[in-house]
Scaffold this motif. Structure first.
Motif, short mmCIF file in Angstrom:
data_model
loop_
_atom_site.label_atom_id
_atom_site.label_comp_id
_atom_site.label_asym_id
_atom_site.label_seq_id
_atom_site.Cartn_x
_atom_site.Cartn_y
_atom_site.Cartn_z
N HIS A 12 3.76 -3.16 4.20
CA HIS A 12 3.01 -2.11 3.50
C HIS A 12 3.96 -1.06 2.95
CE1 HIS A 12 3.50 -0.93 7.72
NE2 HIS A 12 3.64 0.29 7.24
N HIS A 50 4.12 3.12 2.42
CA HIS A 50 3.55 4.45 2.64
C HIS A 50 3.82 5.28 1.39
CE1 HIS A 50 2.86 4.11 7.01
NE2 HIS A 50 3.92 3.31 7.00
N HIS A 65 7.57 -0.66 4.64
CA HIS A 65 7.84 -1.12 6.00
C HIS A 65 7.66 -2.62 6.10
CE1 HIS A 65 7.13 3.04 8.04
NE2 HIS A 65 8.29 2.94 7.43
ZN LIG Z 1 4.49 1.81 8.27
#
Ligand SMILES: [Zn+2]
Length: 190
Positions: A122, A124, A169
């Protein structure tokens, strides 16, 4: 448009609820922060626990703060090899029908019916950054990395919040596949 993004590799770790923290460390116990992580609200803690996953166990799994509503253990698919179970790939917090896991400290143990996942990769993104870059929460993008093992990660979910800061990440399996050790850089393909 090409947008550069820092990539961070997460090893196995645990997010913990107040209730489970108190079972494992004692009533009123407070986590001890030792390192700020890139996301403004997240920090690595001094505390470790042992995590039992099926037939395997992992000593010294670090707790990442702050406290969560529900305890969540994140491991890689390579970690799961030999345990007899294959955790589902999930976004953080999406724990319905995730797998059982046992958490052990010197003071006690907690047996959870759900909470074990492999983290879904993902990004952020702060709300202000999302406006500049033209992203909405839950957008799906691809991210290209360079170097000897350069590759394109498809199906990367963008998560937007005021409390986030732009970073992608991935877990250790994904980092190894891309030749990224702890920190790297990618380009978001739009
Ligand atoms: Zn994360």
């Amino acid at each position: 448009m090409q947008i550069k993004i820092p990539i961070e590799v997460s090893g196995r770790h645990i997010h913990i609820s107040k209730k489970d923290l108190e079972t494992l460390f004692g009533e009123g116990y407070q986590l001890n922060k030792i390192k700020q992580l890139s996301q403004p609200e997240e920090f690595a803690c001094e505390e470790f626990v042992k995590v039992e996953v099926g037939a395997k166990s992992f000593e010294k799994v670090r707790i990442v703060g702050p406290l969560r509503e529900e305890t969540q253990v994140e491991i890689s698919l390579t970690d799961a090899v030999g345990s007899g179970i294959v955790p589902p790939v999930r976004l953080s917090g999406d724990l319905e029908d995730s797998l059982p896991v046992i958490i052990v400290s010197p003071k006690g143990s907690v047996e959870l019916q759900q909470g074990l996942i492999v983290a879904k990769r993902h990004i952020h993104c702060a709300t202000t950054e999302a406006e500049e870059l033209g992203f909405k929460n839950n957008d799906v993008v691809s991210v290209k990395t360079e170097g000897e093992r350069g590759l394109i990660f498809d199906n990367v979910i963008v998560r937007v919040s005021d409390n986030y800061k732009l970073a992608m990440h991935i877990d250790t399996d994904e980092g190894n596949a891309a030749g990224i050790n702890k920190i790297g850089e990618g380009i978001i393909l739009k």
